[in-house]
Write a protein that holds these residues in place. Structure first.
Motif, short mmCIF file in Angstrom:
data_model
loop_
_atom_site.label_atom_id
_atom_site.label_comp_id
_atom_site.label_asym_id
_atom_site.label_seq_id
_atom_site.Cartn_x
_atom_site.Cartn_y
_atom_site.Cartn_z
N SER A 32 3.90 48.72 -24.41
CA SER A 32 4.91 49.17 -23.46
C SER A 32 5.90 50.01 -24.25
O SER A 32 6.32 49.61 -25.34
CB SER A 32 5.63 47.98 -22.83
N PHE A 34 9.41 52.73 -24.18
CA PHE A 34 10.65 53.03 -23.48
C PHE A 34 11.38 54.17 -24.18
O PHE A 34 11.23 54.37 -25.38
CB PHE A 34 11.60 51.82 -23.49
N THR A 51 4.33 51.44 -18.73
CA THR A 51 3.82 50.06 -18.72
C THR A 51 2.36 50.02 -18.32
O THR A 51 1.92 49.13 -17.62
CB THR A 51 4.64 49.21 -17.74
N SER A 94 7.54 47.78 -27.27
CA SER A 94 7.67 46.34 -27.10
C SER A 94 6.65 45.64 -27.99
O SER A 94 5.45 45.96 -27.94
CB SER A 94 7.43 45.98 -25.64
N ASN A 100 6.55 35.43 -27.54
CA ASN A 100 7.83 36.10 -27.41
C ASN A 100 7.65 37.59 -27.57
O ASN A 100 6.72 38.07 -28.21
CB ASN A 100 8.80 35.58 -28.48
N ARG A 101 8.57 38.31 -26.99
CA ARG A 101 8.54 39.76 -27.10
C ARG A 101 9.88 40.23 -27.61
O ARG A 101 10.92 39.68 -27.28
CB ARG A 101 8.25 40.40 -25.74
N LYS A 102 9.81 41.27 -28.44
CA LYS A 102 11.05 41.91 -28.82
C LYS A 102 10.81 43.40 -28.86
O LYS A 102 9.67 43.87 -28.90
CB LYS A 102 11.56 41.41 -30.17
N LEU A 103 11.87 44.16 -28.84
CA LEU A 103 11.79 45.61 -28.85
C LEU A 103 11.91 46.11 -30.28
O LEU A 103 12.76 45.65 -31.04
CB LEU A 103 12.89 46.22 -27.98
N TRP A 105 12.80 49.35 -32.34
CA TRP A 105 13.56 50.58 -32.07
C TRP A 105 13.29 51.65 -33.11
O TRP A 105 13.19 51.36 -34.30
CB TRP A 105 15.06 50.25 -32.08
N TYR B 33 19.93 38.53 -25.90
CA TYR B 33 19.79 39.05 -27.26
C TYR B 33 21.15 39.48 -27.82
O TYR B 33 22.03 39.88 -27.06
CB TYR B 33 18.88 40.29 -27.26
N TYR B 35 22.30 42.36 -30.75
CA TYR B 35 21.92 43.44 -31.65
C TYR B 35 23.14 43.87 -32.44
O TYR B 35 24.27 43.81 -31.96
CB TYR B 35 21.45 44.68 -30.86
N ILE B 45 17.88 43.92 -34.21
CA ILE B 45 18.00 42.69 -33.44
C ILE B 45 18.42 41.55 -34.37
O ILE B 45 17.99 41.48 -35.52
CB ILE B 45 16.69 42.33 -32.70
N ILE B 55 14.71 31.81 -29.89
CA ILE B 55 13.31 32.21 -30.07
C ILE B 55 13.13 33.31 -31.10
O ILE B 55 12.06 33.49 -31.64
CB ILE B 55 12.66 32.64 -28.73
N ILE B 56 14.16 34.07 -31.35
CA ILE B 56 14.11 35.09 -32.39
C ILE B 56 15.34 34.90 -33.26
O ILE B 56 16.46 34.86 -32.77
CB ILE B 56 14.09 36.53 -31.83
N TYR B 100 6.55 44.35 -19.71
CA TYR B 100 7.28 45.46 -20.31
C TYR B 100 8.62 45.09 -20.90
O TYR B 100 9.20 45.86 -21.64
CB TYR B 100 7.44 46.59 -19.30
N ASN B 101 9.17 43.90 -20.56
CA ASN B 101 10.31 43.39 -21.31
C ASN B 101 11.49 44.35 -21.34
O ASN B 101 12.15 44.50 -22.36
CB ASN B 101 9.88 43.11 -22.77
N GLN B 103 15.04 45.65 -21.25
CA GLN B 103 16.29 44.98 -21.57
C GLN B 103 17.48 45.75 -21.00
O GLN B 103 17.50 46.97 -21.03
CB GLN B 103 16.43 44.81 -23.08
#
Lengths: 115, 114
Positions: A32, A34, A51, A94, A100-103, A105, B33, B35, B45, B55-56, B100-101, B103
């Motif tokens: 995914s 962005f 997506t 993503s 878990n998911r994180k972005l 950058w 979150y 950042y 992050i 979780i993170i 797609y999460n 944010q």
């Protein structure tokens, strides 16, 4: 692991000319993607997202991006720049870490629009 | 209606002090979150909470302690502030389980340590 590279740290265009902000990604699965925009001294706003539906994605303010799997690219374009487009633009992928998911950058591209 | 809000917007303090930044979201999201954005605009992050559970937890000094009293709030407490902590701190939220999460971000808190 996923990663994203913005190929230009700074882009300068004249008002009314096209904008191209380049982004390449690395992903071990279908990503995914962005684009976020940050205007001076402001927060971050989502411009558009990919997506796994249509590869050409339209966003706000006339921006669009095309997902090209063969080139691992997700470049951001706009046909005609406006002064208000001057901002920092971030390409983001993503990442999945277990459940878990994180972005992830990119480092950002600063867009300047000249009158 | 502000979707993700942070307070304060600006925070100027002396080295060695302890300070907190608050974040609230009214989007009904279950994941939040923090950042840090440095002077070069690089976004890193720091933490993520899902339904009040951490979780993170990226490599962040243990002077930084997040606290989530409920899923709509995620606060950041910083002990013994250092010059290098000066940055803009952004809170964000998303809905877990979505592929797609996307944010949603707060307006940021500009922290200046003197």
């Amino acid at each position: 692991a996923q990663s994203v590279t913005q190929l230009d740290s700074h882009v300068s265009v004249s008002e009314g000319t096209p904008v191209l902000l380049r982004c390449n990604y690395s992903s071990s699965y279908s990503p995914s993607l962005f684009w976020y925009v940050q205007h001076p001294n402001k927060g971050l706003q989502l411009l558009l997202k990919y997506t796994s539906a249509a590869t050409l994605v339209k966003g706000i303010n006339g921006f669009e991006a095309e997902f090209k799997k063969s080139e691992t690219s997700f470049h951001l374009t706009k046909p005609s720049a406006h002064m208000s487009d001057a901002a920092e633009y971030f390409c983001v992928v993503s990442d999945r870490t277990g459940n878990n998911r994180k972005l992830i950058w990119g480092l950002g591209t600063s867009l300047a629009v000249n009158p | 209606d502000t979707a993700v809000s942070q307070t304060p917007k600006y925070l100027v303090t002396q080295m060695g002090n302890d300070k907190s930044i608050k974040c609230e979201q009214n989007l009904g999201h279950d994941t939040m979150y923090w950042y840090k954005q440095d002077s070069k605009k690089f976004l890193k992050i720091m933490f993520s909470y899902n339904n009040k559970e951490l979780i993170i937890n990226e490599t962040v000094p243990n002077r930084f302690s997040p606290k989530s009293p409920d899923k709509a709030h995620l606060n950041l407490h910083i002990n013994s502030l250092e010059l290098g902590d000066s940055a803009v701190y952004f809170c964000a939220s998303s809905q877990a389980g979505l592929i797609y999460n996307e944010q949603f971000f707060g307006p940021g808190t500009r922290l200046t340590v003197l």
